[in-house]
Design a protein around this motif. Sequence first.
Motif, short mmCIF file in Angstrom:
data_model
loop_
_atom_site.label_atom_id
_atom_site.label_comp_id
_atom_site.label_asym_id
_atom_site.label_seq_id
_atom_site.Cartn_x
_atom_site.Cartn_y
_atom_site.Cartn_z
N GLY A 11 -51.27 -40.44 -31.32
CA GLY A 11 -50.49 -41.24 -32.27
C GLY A 11 -50.48 -42.73 -31.94
N SER A 12 -51.18 -43.13 -30.89
CA SER A 12 -51.15 -44.55 -30.51
C SER A 12 -52.03 -45.40 -31.42
CB SER A 12 -51.56 -44.73 -29.05
OG SER A 12 -52.86 -44.25 -28.85
N GLY A 13 -52.90 -44.75 -32.22
CA GLY A 13 -53.68 -45.53 -33.21
C GLY A 13 -55.19 -45.47 -33.01
N LYS A 14 -55.66 -44.53 -32.20
CA LYS A 14 -57.11 -44.47 -31.92
C LYS A 14 -57.90 -44.24 -33.21
CE LYS A 14 -56.50 -41.02 -29.02
NZ LYS A 14 -55.04 -40.88 -29.03
N THR A 15 -57.51 -43.20 -33.95
CA THR A 15 -58.27 -42.88 -35.18
C THR A 15 -58.15 -44.00 -36.20
OG1 THR A 15 -57.74 -40.57 -34.72
CG2 THR A 15 -58.60 -41.06 -36.91
N THR A 16 -56.94 -44.49 -36.38
CA THR A 16 -56.72 -45.56 -37.38
C THR A 16 -57.59 -46.77 -37.07
OG1 THR A 16 -54.43 -44.82 -37.57
CG2 THR A 16 -54.92 -47.03 -38.40
N ARG A 112 -42.76 -42.04 -34.68
CA ARG A 112 -43.88 -42.13 -35.64
C ARG A 112 -44.41 -40.73 -35.96
NH1 ARG A 112 -48.50 -45.89 -33.21
NH2 ARG A 112 -47.23 -47.63 -33.88
N THR A 153 -49.73 -51.40 -29.89
CA THR A 153 -49.72 -50.82 -31.24
C THR A 153 -48.31 -50.39 -31.69
OG1 THR A 153 -50.29 -48.64 -30.41
CG2 THR A 153 -52.11 -50.05 -31.10
N GLU A 156 -47.28 -54.52 -33.08
CA GLU A 156 -48.05 -55.38 -33.99
C GLU A 156 -48.56 -54.56 -35.18
OE1 GLU A 156 -52.29 -55.39 -31.50
OE2 GLU A 156 -51.03 -57.17 -31.56
N PRO A 157 -48.72 -55.20 -36.35
CA PRO A 157 -49.20 -54.46 -37.52
C PRO A 157 -50.64 -53.97 -37.32
CG PRO A 157 -48.57 -56.73 -38.10
CD PRO A 157 -48.45 -56.61 -36.62
N VAL A 158 -50.98 -52.91 -38.04
CA VAL A 158 -52.34 -52.34 -37.95
C VAL A 158 -53.39 -53.43 -38.17
CG1 VAL A 158 -53.94 -50.66 -38.94
CG2 VAL A 158 -51.52 -50.10 -38.79
N SER A 161 -54.03 -55.49 -34.98
CA SER A 161 -54.79 -54.74 -33.95
C SER A 161 -56.24 -54.59 -34.40
CB SER A 161 -54.20 -53.35 -33.74
OG SER A 161 -52.86 -53.43 -33.38
N1 LIG Z 1 -50.99 -51.58 -34.58
C1 LIG Z 1 -51.28 -50.33 -34.92
N2 LIG Z 1 -52.51 -49.82 -34.63
C2 LIG Z 1 -52.83 -48.55 -34.97
N3 LIG Z 1 -52.01 -47.69 -35.62
C3 LIG Z 1 -50.75 -48.14 -35.94
C4 LIG Z 1 -50.34 -49.48 -35.60
N4 LIG Z 1 -49.09 -49.64 -36.04
C5 LIG Z 1 -48.73 -48.48 -36.64
N5 LIG Z 1 -49.72 -47.58 -36.58
C6 LIG Z 1 -49.66 -46.20 -37.15
O1 LIG Z 1 -49.71 -45.26 -36.07
C7 LIG Z 1 -50.37 -44.09 -36.48
C8 LIG Z 1 -51.51 -43.81 -35.50
O2 LIG Z 1 -52.08 -42.55 -35.78
P1 LIG Z 1 -53.55 -42.16 -35.34
O3 LIG Z 1 -54.47 -43.27 -35.68
O4 LIG Z 1 -53.86 -40.82 -35.92
O5 LIG Z 1 -53.39 -42.08 -33.76
P2 LIG Z 1 -54.26 -41.29 -32.71
O6 LIG Z 1 -55.66 -41.14 -33.25
O7 LIG Z 1 -54.21 -42.14 -31.48
O8 LIG Z 1 -53.61 -39.97 -32.52
C9 LIG Z 1 -50.86 -44.29 -37.89
O9 LIG Z 1 -49.94 -43.72 -38.77
C10 LIG Z 1 -50.85 -45.84 -38.02
O10 LIG Z 1 -50.64 -46.26 -39.35
#
Ligand SMILES: Nc1ncnc2c1ncn2[C@@H]1O[C@H](COP(=O)(O)OP(=O)(O)O)[C@@H](O)[C@H]1O
Length: 409
Positions: A11-16, A112, A153, A156-158, A161
């Motif tokens: 949930g830290s944002g790797k996939t996003t 989150r 993450t 800061e907004p997506v 990053s």
């Molecule tokens: N700065 C940021 N970078 C990446 N994701 C973020 C950030 N801020 C909020 N988020 C949210 O956090 C979530 C990250 O989920 P995801 O990408 O699936 O994480 P992971 O792959 O690490 O499990 C998403 O819902 C995304 O919108």
Amino acid sequence: MILIQFTGLSGSGKTTLAENVSAMLLENGYQVKIVDGDVYRKTVCKDLGFSKEDRYENVRRLFNISRDFVASNYIVLMSVINPFEDLRNEIAQSEFVKTVFLDCHIDALINRDPKGLYQKALLPDHDVNKIKNFTGISDVYEVPSNADLILKTDSEPVSDSTQKLYQFIIDNLVTNPSEFKLMNPSSSQLPISFSIEKLQHDLSICENLLWTPHFNTGRYEGNWTSVSLRSQSGKETDILSFPDREYKNTPLLDKCSYFKEIMDWFECEKEAVRLLRLGPESEIKEHVDNDTSYEDGFFRIHIPIITNSEVFFYVDKKRVKMEMGECWYANFQLPHSVQNKSTEPRIHLTLDCIRNEWSDELFSKMGFDIHYVPSNDEFSEEVKQRIIAELSRNPSETNAKIIADLQSK
Ligand SMILES: Nc1ncnc2c1ncn2[C@@H]1O[C@H](COP(=O)(O)OP(=O)(O)O)[C@@H](O)[C@H]1O
Ligand SMILES: Nc1ncnc2c1ncn2[C@@H]1O[C@H](COP(=O)(O)OS(=O)(=O)O)[C@@H](OP(=O)(O)O)[C@H]1O
């Protein structure tokens, strides 16, 4: 090219971030591959769970796949939790790897919880839906101490990053691929260490013997001497090391039971085994030793017995800090040098070993591609077939061109 090894909790944002940055890179004409733990755990890694061993194996497999893509000039985003510092450091030894830490506070993650996994990890123990060994909750996550880029993450907004990561990749791309040599690590610590006390005990048996000055006097300044535990003539004063000759243990080895034990730990043929002493304020100048890389079927091991922080050992311009009792391989075919700026001698036990199946298993655990053939523009047949198989799973005009190109080689 570049391989980004992400590290960060679920949930830290790797996939996003991998997806956002991939889209930007593709738009700008780069080739990109996302190697996502969550995805590969359903295919190549479907036999693996979340024990420590399985996580190591999972990350190593993904690194091997990623490395093949790098070899085909892809920018690779390896999107895994990657919780262990020593494994991340092992991977980061390859020049093309950069480590990106997605730093997100656990409270923000629980809040989150995009996949509802934290909720399940926090269920009471008796609940059948509870996820056990969940990283950050009930399993270890080692915070990286030397990431190349940290993205906060949680604050800061997506878009910020994404922009920072995109810029970081562009800034760190190897711009001239022809100068870029994909290779196994230039040095690597073995997953074994030896007793400093026992090493120094055996050294004390050898200390009063006649240590022979190194034969190539043009290569050093000061004092560089050696005594043999295994040599071509079987004599302690014979310190030459030439490949593919017969070697015999010297009588000295019979007196040094711990050195013998160490030699026996290496389940392979040994050539020269020596103690190398670099005197105080002495220097071995930069040089190369031909045919001494693992890829040549040979590996030289260094085990420091006496050393200190004023010893500067460089391999391929990178400082390799070898501590007493540790066990190191280095590719001495690359330019290397040693400076002992201290007032104490530096003494290493070195073993020249011949590669075999046992060492291949050891070196692959250390992250080496044992099929790697040192050449700038050719892959081994096996690697080529693996790349073609992967590209065929993802049909596109670009992939078809790469496949045709690979098949024509
Ligand atoms: N700065 C940021 N970078 C990446 N994701 C973020 C950030 N801020 C909020 N988020 C949210 O956090 C979530 C990250 O989920 P995801 O990408 O699936 O994480 P992971 O792959 O690490 O499990 C998403 O819902 C995304 O919108
Ligand atoms: N016990 C436990 N601990 C951590 N993660 C778990 C667990 N069980 C399932 N999952 C899901 O698996 C994804 C993590 O797999 P990775 O391959 O990245 O993990 S690791 O690097 O081998 O530790 C992770 O994906 P991400 O959320 O994308 O990180 C989870 O969805």
